[in-house]
Design an enzyme around this catalytic site. Structure first.
Site, PDB file in Angstrom:
ATOM      1  N   CYS A  96       6.157  -5.454  16.115  1.00 16.47           N
ATOM      2  CA  CYS A  96       5.740  -4.494  17.152  1.00 16.47           C
ATOM      3  C   CYS A  96       4.310  -4.841  17.560  1.00 16.47           C
ATOM      4  CB  CYS A  96       5.830  -3.063  16.630  1.00 16.47           C
ATOM      5  SG  CYS A  96       7.511  -2.651  16.141  1.00 16.47           S
TER       6      CYS A  96
ATOM      7  N   CYS B 254       3.069   8.347   1.573  1.00 16.33           N
ATOM      8  CA  CYS B 254       3.588   7.378   2.534  1.00 16.33           C
ATOM      9  C   CYS B 254       3.877   6.089   1.765  1.00 16.33           C
ATOM     10  CB  CYS B 254       2.522   7.178   3.613  1.00 16.33           C
ATOM     11  SG  CYS B 254       2.991   5.975   4.844  1.00 16.33           S
TER      12      CYS B 254
ATOM     13  N   CYS C 241      -1.804   5.600   9.948  1.00 18.22           N
ATOM     14  CA  CYS C 241      -0.545   5.007  10.394  1.00 18.22           C
ATOM     15  C   CYS C 241      -0.775   3.686  11.098  1.00 18.22           C
ATOM     16  CB  CYS C 241       0.058   5.931  11.442  1.00 18.22           C
ATOM     17  SG  CYS C 241       1.568   6.624  10.936  1.00 18.22           S
TER      18      CYS C 241
ATOM     19  N   CYS D   8       6.185  -7.178   7.629  1.00 12.60           N
ATOM     20  CA  CYS D   8       7.338  -6.729   8.421  1.00 12.60           C
ATOM     21  C   CYS D   8       7.630  -7.801   9.461  1.00 12.60           C
ATOM     22  CB  CYS D   8       7.033  -5.397   9.115  1.00 12.60           C
ATOM     23  SG  CYS D   8       8.432  -4.794  10.108  1.00 12.60           S
TER      24      CYS D   8
ATOM     25  N   GLU E  67       0.818  -1.210   0.000  1.00 13.48           N
ATOM     26  CA  GLU E  67       0.000   0.000   0.000  1.00 13.48           C
ATOM     27  C   GLU E  67       0.854   1.264   0.000  1.00 13.48           C
ATOM     28  OE1 GLU E  67      -3.648  -2.040   2.414  1.00 13.48           O
ATOM     29  OE2 GLU E  67      -2.462  -0.597   3.501  1.00 13.48           O
TER      30      GLU E  67
ATOM     31  N   CYS F 223       0.997  -3.060  15.801  1.00 14.93           N
ATOM     32  CA  CYS F 223       1.012  -2.674  14.392  1.00 14.93           C
ATOM     33  C   CYS F 223       0.384  -3.742  13.493  1.00 14.93           C
ATOM     34  CB  CYS F 223       2.466  -2.425  13.979  1.00 14.93           C
ATOM     35  SG  CYS F 223       2.698  -2.170  12.214  1.00 14.93           S
TER      36      CYS F 223
END
Ligand code: SAH
Ligand code: SF4
Length: 368
Positions: A122, A111, A344, A118, A98, A125
């Site tokens: 975390c 962005c 975010c 990933c 994205e 997220c």
């Protein structure tokens, strides 16, 4: 760097820096300056057909068509949020990544994603929930800017800022990301100034050091999210390897390598009841005392299946005021694009891999 869908063995020139293309031109006995012409055709004029690059010699055009390719990634869908934010869903093999465009006044901030998923896990997220599938190639990274620029130029606008804050940890895809950032800043490509290209990292100390050593000039943003190691170890597991003191020291070293404006942005997600207490604001201010920085507070954006919540408005305001009272420059980010999951940390694309968390859940019998 080869694009995932390039014919095997063909270099995708879209992701090549001008320096890389200059080497190619030299190898082929061409003047080096033709690399600048190639970059302009691809990135400024949006032309990817070598045959149409009419100010290059015919023989060179034929050679390029035979041995190389210039390909942008394929768009799957574009989603429009009610507040003007737009999200491009882009194909990367059988996954989707994205890119999110955030208009604000005259700024058009893009962005950009650096990885499919990933691996850093975390705890808050959406991207981290998916685990890691693969690194994006430099053409897939700059391709996100290419695609959005083509849309914007139709209405007389252009990408003015880039933040490497999409899916993935950019410093774990170092070469491809630094090549793409080079093109973002190159005058023959997008000509975006150094201060307007920002790399956000969860805190990989050796790679931050390396950024400084290679003379990379981008704005650095650190995802800190906690004032002490005990809490940060839980929220951002990479902290167990590179604790806060080491991370802040590396950021300090990095800003010293920078010409002009020398500050780092500290990103701090406010997680209601977890890291938003007044005492935590005080400890954070104390930790940041010697670092030239500004603090960006980000109220948590909800992610399905995760146990966190945004802070109350009052708590967020108190936290901000404490930091300001200690002399820090602080901004409180307004969430945008939430109705299309473009805020975010909400970027999940679709990663076709058995992810770490899914595998763990399966092993413990929670899913079949
Ligand atoms: N991997 C890099 C860049 C991508 S994440 C990094 O971690 O910095 C971009 C930013 O979004 C980071 O500051 C990250 O901590 C933040 N973020 C992740 N999940 C979020 C959420 N649910 N709400 C608000 N911000 C989030
Ligand atoms: Fe990865 Fe950044 Fe998400 Fe952490 S916050 S899991 S580093 S994308």
């Amino acid at each position: 760097m080869l694009a995932s869908d390039s014919p095997p063995g063909r270099l995708n020139l879209l992701g090549c820096t001008q320096a890389r293309l200059a080497r190619l031109m030299q190898e082929w006995g061409q003047p080096k300056w033709r690399s600048g012409v190639l970059v302009q055709w691809m990135h400024q004029r949006g032309v990817l057909d070598f045959g149409q690059m009419t100010d290059l010699p015919k023989t060179l055009r034929a050679q390029l068509a035979e041995r190389c390719c210039a390909k942008a990634p394929q768009v799957e869908r574009v989603l429009n949020a009610s507040d003007g934010v737009r999200k491009w869903l882009i194909r990367a093999d059988d996954s989707l990544i994205e890119a999110v465009l955030i208009p604000e006044g005259s700024r058009r901030t893009l962005c950009v994603s650096s990885q499919v998923g990933c691996g850093l896990n975390c705890s808050f997220c959406a991207t981290g929930m998916q685990g890691f599938a693969r690194n994006l190639s430099s053409d897939e990274i700059i391709g996100q800017v290419w695609l959005v620029q083509r849309e914007l130029e139709r209405i007389g606008e252009r990408v003015s800022n880039v933040v490497m804050m999409g899916m993935g940890e950019p410093l774990l895809n170092f070469e491809a990301v630094t090549d793409a950032m080079d093109l973002m800043q190159s005058d023959h490509a997008y000509g975006i100034s150094k201060q307007r290209v920002t790399l956000s990292t969860s805190g990989l100390v050796p790679q931050i050091n390396r950024l400084g050593e290679i003379g990379c000039e981008v704005s650095l943003a650190l995802s800190l999210h906690a004032p002490d190691d005990e809490l940060r170890n839980q929220l951002v597991p990479i902290n167990r390897k590179y604790p806060i003191a080491e991370l802040l020291a590396s950021a300090h070293r990095y800003v010293r390598t920078q010409k002009g404006r020398r500050t780092v942005t500290i990103e701090y997600i406010l997680l209601g009841g977890v890291n938003d207490a007044p005492g935590q604001a005080e400890r954070l201010a104390a930790r940041l005392r010697d670092l030239p920085c500004k603090v960006n507070l980000i109220p948590y954006n909800a992610v399905d299946g995760l146990p966190y919540r945004a802070p109350g408005e009052r708590e967020a305001a108190v936290f901000q005021n404490i930091l300001r009272g200690q002399g820090l420059v602080v901004t409180l980010r307004r969430p945008r694009g939430a109705d299309i999951d473009a805020a975010c940390g909400q970027l999940a694309g679709s990663v076709r891999e058995i992810t770490r968390r899914q595998a763990r859940a399966a092993a413990s019998g929670r899913v079949s």
